[in-house]
Scaffold this active site. Structure first.
Site, PDB file in Angstrom:
ATOM      1  NE  ARG A 168      -3.254  -2.886  -0.033  1.00  0.00           N
ATOM      2  CZ  ARG A 168      -4.491  -3.125   0.392  1.00  0.00           C
ATOM      3  NH1 ARG A 168      -5.216  -2.128   0.868  1.00  0.00           N
ATOM      4  NH2 ARG A 168      -4.993  -4.343   0.347  1.00  0.00           N
ATOM      5  CB  CYS A 347      -8.105 -24.457  -7.800  1.00  0.00           C
ATOM      6  SG  CYS A 347      -9.359 -24.249  -6.494  1.00  0.00           S
ATOM      7  CB  CYS A 351      -9.901 -18.615  -1.927  1.00  0.00           C
ATOM      8  SG  CYS A 351      -8.728 -19.277  -3.123  1.00  0.00           S
TER       9      CYS A 351
END
EC number: 1.3.-.-
Length: 373
Positions: A168, A347, A351
Site C-alpha cells: 500500500r 486453484c 477463494c
C-alpha cells in the site's frame, strides 16, 4: 508430531504457541460470518491471526475505522473471538495509496459494468505514481503520526501485535516504480525508506512494549514481478533502517500492484507455481537481518514447512488459503492426524474467485461438504 512446527516462538515477549499464523486475508463476508470464520481458524490451532487492512485514518471507504464507536467495537469482538479460541491477534495497520478522488471518475463505468475489476486495478495503478509523488510533506507527517494513534486504539481493542503494512502506501513510497519525488522522501533508496520508517517509529513510540512486525513487500526484475515494495537488490539499504525504526520481525511476500494471480499465485502460475513460492525472498532477508522471518505463499505441506523451519530458512509460516481449506491444519500436525489434512490445491476458484465476484472467500471443499449433506 512435527516438532519444529509446534515449537513456541517469542517475539518481543509475545509467546506464540507454535510457528503457524493465519495470513492477513480480505474475506468479503458479513460481519457475523467473518467472526465465525476467525473463531474456526483460531480453534484449529493457529498461534496467531493477522487481521488485514485495519485503516490508520479516521475515515475509510473499505474497512471499519478504529476511531468510530462501531468500528472499535467490531475489532474488540474480533480479538475476543480469537482469544476465546486460543490464539493471539495481530492488527495489520495500513493506509491506502489509492487516489480516492481520482477513483470517483471510474464509478459510472463500474456501475454500468463497462470497467472490469482487473481494468479498474490497472487504472488505479496508473494513478499511484503521480499520487504518491505529489503528496505534500505536511500531509505525510500527519499520515505517519496516525499509525501511532491507530496502534494505541488497536492495543485497547485487544490486539497482541501490530503489523505495519509494507505494501500500500509504505510500499509505493519504497518503490522507484511509483516514487518519483525529489525531496527527502525520494530520489534514493534510503530516502524512499523514510516514510515506512516513520510509520514504524510512530507505532514504537506509542507502544514501546508492543511487538511490531513489518509486512516486507519485495519486488524483482528479470523477470519483473511486483511494482510497489522494495527491490530485492535494495534490501541491504532498507533493512537496517527499518530495524532502527523499531521492527521486531518480518512477514515477507511479493509486492502488490501487479496481477492478483501473482500475489496469490495458483498452482499453474508460470513462475510462482511451487510450494513456498516466495521463500527465495526470505533467503535474501536472512542475508541481512537476524530478526525472525515469516514466510507466506503456497505453504501447504507440513513436511516441507517443517524442513524450512528446521533449516532456519524461516522462523514461522503464514497461511491463508490452506487454513481456509482446512482450519485444523495446525491441530492435525500437532497430533497424529496429518494424514487427514485437506490440502489446498491452489486453484483460486472459490477463494480469490469468490472475492473478485463479491461472493466472499470460500473453498472448493465447502461445495463438496454441501454435496455430501
Amino acid at each position: 508430531m512435527y516438532e519444529k512446527i509446534n515449537e513456541p516462538l517469542s517475539i518481543r515477549g509475545l509467546k506464540l504457541k507454535n510457528r503457524i499464523v493465519f495470513a492477513p486475508t480480505t474475506m468479503g463476508l458479513s460481519e457475523e460470518e467473518y467472526l465465525e470464520r476467525l473463531g474456526i481458524i483460531a480453534a484449529g490451532g493457529a498461534a496467531m491471526l493477522v487481521i488485514g487492512d485495519v485503516p490508520v485514518l479516521r475515515h475509510s471507504l473499505f474497512a471499519k475505522s478504529l476511531y468510530s464507536t462501531k468500528g472499535f467495537e467490531f475489532y474488540r469482538r474480533v480479538t475476543e473471538v480469537i482469544h476465546k479460541n486460543g490464539a493471539k491477534a495481530c492488527a495489520q495497520l495500513h493506509v491506502s495509496d489509492s487516489d480516492i478522488k481520482g477513483m470517483l471518475r471510474f464509478v459510472p463505468g463500474m456501475l454500468m459494468k463497462r470497467i472490469t475489476p482487473d481494468r479498474l486495478r490497472e487504472l488505479m495503478n496508473e494513478r499511484t505514481g503521480p499520487y504518491i509523488t505529489g503528496i505534500p510533506e505536511s500531509k505525510i507527517g500527519k499520515i505517519t503520526a496516525s499509525f501511532g494513534d491507530a496502534a494505541v486504539l488497536a492495543g485497547k481493542a485487544g490486539f497482541d501485535m501490530i503489523q505495519v503494512h509494507g505494501d500500500r502506501m509504505c510500499g509505493s513510497f519504497s518503490s522507484s516504480v511509483f516514487n518519483h519525488r525529489t525531496d527527502s522522501y525520494g530520489a534514493s533508496a534510503a530516502n524512499r525508506a523514510k516514510f515506512a520508517c516513520e510509520c514504524i517509529a510512530a507505532v514504537r513510540q506509542a507502544l514501546p512494549d508492543m511487538p511490531v512486525e513489518y509486512k516486507l513487500a519485495v519486488r524483482q526484475e528479470n523477470p519483473h514481478y511486483g511494482n510497489a515494495g522494495i527491490l530485492v537488490e535494495e534490501l541491504p539499504v532498507f533493512l537496517p533502517l527499518l530495524e532502527k525504526a523499531g521492527v521486531d520481525s518480518y512477514h515477507v511476500a511479493l509486492a502488490d500492484h501487479s496481477s492478483l494471480s501473482d500475489t496469490i499465485p495458483p498452482k499453474s502460475h508460470p513462475y510462482f507455481s511451487g510450494e513456498g513460492c516466495f521463500l527465495k525472498y526470505c533467503d535474501e532477508v536472512k542475508k541481512y537481518s537476524s530478526l525472525p522471518v515469516c514466510a507466506v505463499g503456497g505453504l501447504t505441506n507440513p513436511d516441507f514447512v517443517e524442513e524450512q523451519l528446521t533449516r532456519s530458512r524461516i522462523d514461522y509460516a503464514a497461511m491463508s488459503r490452506q487454513l481456509i481449506a482446512d482450519p485444523e491444519w495446525p491441530n492435525k500436525t500437532a497430533g497424529k492426524n496429518q494424514d487427514k489434512i485437506r490440502f489446498c490445491v491452489r486453484c483460486n476458484r472459490e477463494c480469490l474467485g469468490g472475492m473478485m465476484e463479491h461472493r466472499g472467500v470460500h473453498c472448493i471443499y465447502d461445495k463438496k461438504k454441501e454435496d455430501v449433506q
